[in-house]
Design an enzyme around this catalytic site. Structure first.
Site, PDB file in Angstrom:
ATOM      1  N   ASP A 210       0.833  -1.199   0.000  1.00 19.09           N
ATOM      2  CA  ASP A 210       0.000   0.000   0.000  1.00 19.09           C
ATOM      3  C   ASP A 210       0.874   1.257   0.000  1.00 19.09           C
ATOM      4  OD1 ASP A 210      -2.785   1.000   0.364  1.00 19.09           O
ATOM      5  OD2 ASP A 210      -1.960   1.867   2.190  1.00 19.09           O
ATOM      6  N   GLU A 259      14.745 -15.072   0.493  1.00 17.47           N
ATOM      7  CA  GLU A 259      15.141 -16.230   1.316  1.00 17.47           C
ATOM      8  C   GLU A 259      14.119 -17.359   1.222  1.00 17.47           C
ATOM      9  OE1 GLU A 259      15.649 -15.107   5.393  1.00 17.47           O
ATOM     10  OE2 GLU A 259      16.885 -13.387   4.820  1.00 17.47           O
TER      11      GLU A 259
HETATM   12  C1  NOJ Z   1      -4.350   2.959  -0.938  1.00 14.73           C
HETATM   13  C2  NOJ Z   1      -5.469   1.997  -0.722  1.00 14.73           C
HETATM   14  O1  NOJ Z   1      -5.716   1.310  -1.909  1.00 14.73           O
HETATM   15  C3  NOJ Z   1      -6.633   2.825  -0.259  1.00 14.73           C
HETATM   16  O2  NOJ Z   1      -7.827   2.100  -0.233  1.00 14.73           O
HETATM   17  C4  NOJ Z   1      -6.303   3.386   1.098  1.00 14.73           C
HETATM   18  O3  NOJ Z   1      -7.352   4.237   1.503  1.00 14.73           O
HETATM   19  C5  NOJ Z   1      -5.013   4.190   1.060  1.00 14.73           C
HETATM   20  N1  NOJ Z   1      -3.986   3.532   0.334  1.00 14.73           N
HETATM   21  C6  NOJ Z   1      -4.493   4.439   2.452  1.00 14.73           C
HETATM   22  O4  NOJ Z   1      -4.035   3.253   3.022  1.00 14.73           O
END
Ligand code: NOJ
Length: 532
Positions: A210, A259
């Site tokens: 993310d 790993e």
């Molecule tokens: C990207 C994620 O796909 C989204 O849904 C989220 O709100 C933001 N990052 C923050 O984590």
């Protein structure tokens, strides 16, 4: 061309499961891990190679699970670790790999580290895991800089110190309940190595990362001074997106994942304006793959699709990485609606055509749950049911992402459409989804589901599809034609006129997004696959 010893992720079709909205086993109206497990045979019939699960970890759900309170467990709403283990065992038995979501930019405000940080004084090691700063102005009343939250409003929140006085501020690039971690802190680095190992040891096949471009911040934390757009798209020189220091984080992670046996994979969510900068995350000692949002953002016309395809292939192949393709996910308007607006028939035609185009391109592809049913964005959710922090933080000015997160319709003719044994779904489903249930579409050879299934089956057995390269063929304006070796051609008509297949392209029709297409004529907004 696909070689048999190439890693699976160079050509895989990966299906995104958004756990809250996929399938509900216990009847509380919210999807869960046993629900996912129960639907694995469905995904097997569809023919996907892997699933990517959006976060299912313990979380107060301030951002639907992208606010993680404990990285090593399962949110009780969604089940238990034992449920996860059973699900991954079943998935592997069906030949489906499992990628989990890792959220390293921020934790939840309910994470034990953040609670400790709030209880500890300024300058303490507990605060040093996050980005606490003194405010500006005589009493520190002003935020430390002018950075903005992606979800709207300022990116700093002031805390009340132990003596009951307003004190320091902490950075949250997303919701106030998602404090950013300090990735210069070795403890943070060590913790995430350990979290990676925790899930790798449980058998996961990879991680979706993310906000992968957001972890490192300019240590000076300079004001933006209006130099950058506030849409999360990073431009070079941005102080909190795409800082060079982030690459060292991924070099460390790569050493950890390497790993482990069996071609495990990282896929980064790297939202950057420049394809070249995205490709830097894909150097051989960093991430294996990254989402390609340029294709998703391309308009439905031959010119913009082709330029995004060319640019993505050129930049990724430069670093030896496969391209990934995606049309929808849990953060964007579903592509039926993106391409057709209110005109669902038009959007559906284009979405089907775009899917066949995407699945013929070299590389791997991501599907978002429900797109195989041709689901639309749900635009008319009332304010009282909306839960996205984007909606809440902008006072409703931006609708946010709830419209692509409505629970899936599985069967039957009325809500909850077989989503679960209970009567409710956490967001209401539109009545017209009765014709778009998985049950109805699996039984209909002309459905969007059947088109996806046929395309995925063809990808599995046709050596021309998947990883490799493409060669463009001459085509009239508004059309695209390209060849994959050996013996495969894809032709797309993005116009609203019926058009002949370009001269010189002769082949047998394998699949068409419109049932009236032939090997020589394409109706408007149609893609065909030919073997030559
Ligand atoms: C990207 C994620 O796909 C989204 O849904 C989220 O709100 C933001 N990052 C923050 O984590």
């Amino acid at each position: 061309m696909t070689t048999t010893d190439a890693p699976w992720w160079r050509s895989a079709v990966i299906y995104q499961v958004y756990p809250r909205s996929f399938a509900d086993a216990d009847g509380n109206g919210i999807g869960d891990v046993p629900g996912i497990r129960a639907k694995l045979p469905y995904l097997h019939r569809l023919g996907v190679d892997a699933v990517w699960l959006s976060p299912f970890y313990p979380s107060p759900q301030a951002d639907a699970g992208y606010d993680v309170a404990d990285y090593r467990d399962v949110e009780p709403l969604f089940g238990t670790l034992a449920d996860f283990d059973a699900m991954i065992t079943d998935a592997h038995e069906l030949g489906i790999r499992v990628i989990v979501d890792l959220v390293p930019n921020h934790t939840s405000d309910e994470h034990v580290w953040f609670r400790a940080a709030l209880a500890a004084p300024p300058g303490s090691p507990e605060r040093a895991r996050y980005l606490f700063r003194d405010g500006r102005g005589p009493d520190g009343n002003e935020p430390p800089n002018d950075w903005q939250s992606v979800f709207g409003g300022g990116a700093w929140e002031r805390v009340i110190e132990a003596e009951g006085q307003p004190g320091q501020w902490y950075l949250h690039l997303f919701d106030t309940r998602q404090p950013d971690l300090d990735w210069t802190n070795p403890e943070v680095i060590g913790e995430f190595h350990s979290v990676l190992r925790f899930w790798l040891d449980r058998g996961v096949d990879g991680f979706r990362i993310d906000v992968a471009h957001g972890l490192a911040k300019d240590p000076e934390m300079p004001d933006l001074d209006g130099r950058f757009p506030a849409d999360g798209q990073a431009k070079l020189g941005h102080p909190h997106w795409d800082q060079d220091a982030v690459h060292d984080v991924y070099r460390g992670w790569r050493r950890v994942i390497d790993e482990y046996p069996g071609d495990r994979v990282f896929v980064g969510e790297v939202w950057l304006e420049s394809n070249e900068r995205v490709a830097e995350y894909l150097r051989p000692d960093e991430l294996h793959t990254a989402f390609n949002f340029h294709f998703l953002r391309a308009d439905w016309n031959a010119e913009s699709l082709r330029s995004s395809i060319d640019e993505s292939i050129r930049t990724n192949h430069h670093v030896g990485a496969p391209v990934t393709w995606v049309l929808s996910n849990h953060d964007v308007i579903r592509h039926v609606t993106r391409y057709g607006g209110d005109d669902v028939a038009l959007g559906t035609r284009r979405a089907r055509a775009a899917t066949l185009l995407m699945l013929a391109l070299p590389g791997s592809a991501y599907l978002y749950q429900g797109e195989e049913l041709g689901l639309t964005e749900v635009l008319d959710l009332s304010a009282d049911v909306r839960q996205d922090p984007v909606f809440l933080r902008t006072g409703g000015k931006e609708l946010g992402r709830d419209g692509c997160r409505v629970p899936l319709p599985w069967s039957g003719s009325a809500p909850p459409f077989g989503f679960g044994p209970g009567p409710d779904t956490w967001l209401p489903q539109p009545l017209f989804w009765a014709s778009l249930t998985a049950e109805a579409e699996e039984a209909d050879a002309g459905s969007t589901w059947s088109l996806y299934r046929a395309a995925l089956a063809e990808r599995r057995q046709n050596a021309a599809l998947g990883d490799g390269t493409l060669e463009w063929l001459d085509a009239a304006a508004g059309m695209l034609a390209f060849q994959r070796e050996p013996g495969f051609v894809c032709v797309v008509n993005t116009t609203s006129e019926t058009a002949p297949v370009p001269a010189g392209i002769v082949g047998e029709l394998v699949l068409a997004s419109d049932p009236t297409a032939t090997a020589t004529v394409l109706p408007p907004d149609t893609t065909i696959w030919l073997t030559t």
